[in-house]
Motif scaffolding. Structure first.
Motif, PDB file in Angstrom:
ATOM      1  N   ALA A  25       0.743  -1.027   0.043  1.00 45.13           N
ATOM      2  CA  ALA A  25       0.916  -0.281   0.461  1.00 45.13           C
ATOM      3  C   ALA A  25       1.191   1.229   0.062  1.00 45.13           C
ATOM      4  CB  ALA A  25      -1.281   0.358   1.142  1.00 45.13           C
ATOM      5  N   ARG A  26       0.481   2.028  -0.529  1.00 46.43           N
ATOM      6  CA  ARG A  26       1.145   3.107  -0.832  1.00 46.43           C
ATOM      7  C   ARG A  26       0.505   4.597   0.189  1.00 46.43           C
ATOM      8  NH1 ARG A  26       2.080   5.486  -7.090  1.00 46.43           N
ATOM      9  NH2 ARG A  26       3.008   3.766  -7.391  1.00 46.43           N
ATOM     10  N   ALA A  27       1.228   5.316   1.099  1.00 44.54           N
ATOM     11  CA  ALA A  27       1.034   5.987   2.284  1.00 44.54           C
ATOM     12  C   ALA A  27       0.642   7.653   1.702  1.00 44.54           C
ATOM     13  CB  ALA A  27       2.261   6.467   3.135  1.00 44.54           C
ATOM     14  N   PRO A  28      -0.811   8.216   2.139  1.00 44.64           N
ATOM     15  CA  PRO A  28      -1.046   9.430   1.946  1.00 44.64           C
ATOM     16  C   PRO A  28       0.387  10.366   1.876  1.00 44.64           C
ATOM     17  CG  PRO A  28      -2.334   8.499   3.154  1.00 44.64           C
ATOM     18  CD  PRO A  28      -1.311   7.920   3.098  1.00 44.64           C
ATOM     19  N   LYS A  29       0.025  11.364   0.483  1.00 45.94           N
ATOM     20  CA  LYS A  29       1.033  12.165   0.247  1.00 45.94           C
ATOM     21  C   LYS A  29       1.589  12.862   1.353  1.00 45.94           C
ATOM     22  CE  LYS A  29       0.499  12.270  -5.016  1.00 45.94           C
ATOM     23  NZ  LYS A  29       1.074  12.965  -5.694  1.00 45.94           N
ATOM     24  N   SER A  30       0.489  13.534   2.322  1.00 43.65           N
ATOM     25  CA  SER A  30       0.025  14.407   3.592  1.00 43.65           C
ATOM     26  C   SER A  30       0.597  13.562   4.233  1.00 43.65           C
ATOM     27  CB  SER A  30      -1.297  14.801   4.123  1.00 43.65           C
ATOM     28  OG  SER A  30      -2.185  14.186   3.773  1.00 43.65           O
ATOM     29  N   ALA A  31       1.399  11.895   5.203  1.00 47.24           N
ATOM     30  CA  ALA A  31       1.628  11.779   5.900  1.00 47.24           C
ATOM     31  C   ALA A  31       2.990  11.211   6.498  1.00 47.24           C
ATOM     32  CB  ALA A  31       1.236   9.857   5.779  1.00 47.24           C
ATOM     33  N   ASP A  32       3.218  11.218   7.526  1.00 51.89           N
ATOM     34  CA  ASP A  32       4.989  10.791   7.284  1.00 51.89           C
ATOM     35  C   ASP A  32       4.383   9.485   7.373  1.00 51.89           C
ATOM     36  OD1 ASP A  32       5.732  13.631   7.738  1.00 51.89           O
ATOM     37  OD2 ASP A  32       5.218  13.124  10.025  1.00 51.89           O
TER      38      ASP A  32
END
Length: 414
Positions: free
Chosen positions: A38-45
């Motif tokens: 899965a890919r992390a949201p762009k706004s996440a660390d």
């Protein structure tokens, strides 16, 4: 076929996973596992977590976790931690024998604890305070390790701490002493850790010791009897007591100056944990529906949507009119996108409890009070558990209400 038991010093398989959390969050809370692929949201660390099981003695294992910005750095940090555990004779432990004083290895244990990356700053502070306040000043610290590492010696020490400072202090003292003796055992200085498993003594009528000079002066100035100085983690406020306290805090100059007045209202009206309250953002509040989404992290049940009492919704609506972005209770020094430190809030609230006739109360008292008020008003136990974010309603009854808190339905049945 059963797995072969790990030998002392061996590790199980190393797993490396990813975690993510919303940008701007601080501390260890808020991190969630990221499913494989899965890919992390762009706004996440994003961080990598390497973990494994380490056999530290014949009877105990430890789960090690280390973090890093990449998979390789997290794995290397874990391997370094394992290497340090396997070679405890390095650094200040070289040449140590069982005839050396406990204080020598206790100081080294404190240094290593401060350097650990798997402990939160709050946990480190608790260990640091217990080491400095209970262990190092005690006569036990000057005794040889071989004399200290006896169940009788450990029990006498914990009895003295419990008698002077209470059960909670004795529990912290045991954790620290056990950690120190475990370090000596891992260095082959001691054959075992005698503090492990020693029961913490409970004392009745123990003298109340206040370590903080400022608090002692405050309580004396308020003319609070010494017997009422001790904190009591088993009591709860009645509905009238809770309402009187929150209304007094709403106009208290200290509460307003330190920006905890509204926070007290929220804790008293929801039963949220202090960490959950400080993690709340304005997008979690739905004024139209009158609800608040508390994103708990302890269990699945701790992530919940709470319906707010009208008076609390009014308090939060007025607060949102002044800000409305970022955290609801942000850091006063660093702006709306930086989460507030819980220790500063707790210190301010301890003063408020003392000033308003509740010297026995703690921050957790408000959470216990919400549970008790709901229960005495006839709210079903499962709904009380949902309010607190407990997955197990029996734990709500056992820990927060107690066996002596009768249900209102009992009167109707009788």
């Amino acid at each position: 076929m059963a797995r072969a038991k790990l030998a002392v010093g061996e590790t199980g398989g190393v797993s490396v996973t990813r975690e993510h959390r919303a940008k701007g969050s601080t501390g260890s809370t808020g991190w969630k596992a990221l499913p494989r692929g899965a890919r992390a949201p762009k706004s996440a660390d994003v961080r990598w977590v390497a973990s494994c099981t380490y056999r530290e003695s014949a009877s105990a294992t430890r789960r090690l976790r280390r973090y890093g910005p990449t998979q390789a750095t997290a794995r290397q940090a874990l391997l370094d931690a394992v290497a340090e555990l396997r070679e405890p004779s390095r650094s200040n432990l070289a040449g140590l024998t069982r005839r050396h004083a406990l204080s020598e290895i206790a100081t080294e244990w404190g240094r290593r604890t401060e350097a650990r990356t798997d402990l939160s700053e709050t946990t480190k502070r608790v260990y640091r305070d217990a080491l400095r306040s209970y262990l190092l000043p005690n006569a036990l610290a000057s005794r040889p390790l071989e004399e200290v590492n006896r169940v009788a010696a450990v029990r006498d020490y914990l009895q003295a701490v419990a008698g002077a400072h209470g059960y909670g202090a004795a529990r912290q003292a045991r954790n620290v002493l056990s950690g120190v003796l475990q370090l000596a055992a891992e260095a082959d200085v001691l054959p075992n850790n005698a503090a492990r498993g020693v029961e913490i003594p409970r004392t009745k009528g123990a003298a109340v010791a206040v370590r903080s000079t400022k608090r002692r002066e405050r309580l004396e100035g308020l003319e609070v009897p010494a017997k009422a100085w001790a904190r009591d983690t088993t009591r709860a406020l009645t509905k009238d007591e809770r309402d009187a306290f929150r209304l007094a805090v709403a106009t208290d100059e200290l509460a307003i100056k330190r920006d905890v007045a509204d926070l007290v209202q929220l804790l008293a009206g929801t039963g949220a944990r202090i960490g959950e309250a400080l993690a709340l953002r304005w997008e979690h509040l739905d004024v139209t529906a009158g609800t608040l989404h508390v994103k708990g992290t302890k269990t699945d049940g701790s992530d919940r949507v709470l319906h707010l009492p009208a008076w609390l919704l009014e308090v939060l609506s007025a607060r949102r009119a002044k800000s409305g972005v970022g955290y609801i209770f942000p850091s006063p020094k660093h702006g709306s996108e930086v989460r507030r430190d819980a220790s500063a809030v707790q210190a301010a609230m301890r003063i408020l409890f003392d000033r308003h006739g509740l010297s026995w109360a703690t921050v957790h008292t408000l959470r216990r009070s919400v549970a008790t008020i709901m229960h005495t008003q006839g709210v079903p136990l499962v709904e009380v558990a949902n309010q607190l974010g407990h997955a197990d309603a029996s734990m709500t009854m056992r820990v927060y209400l107690g066996r002596n808190a009768g249900a209102p339905s009992a009167a109707h049945a009788l």
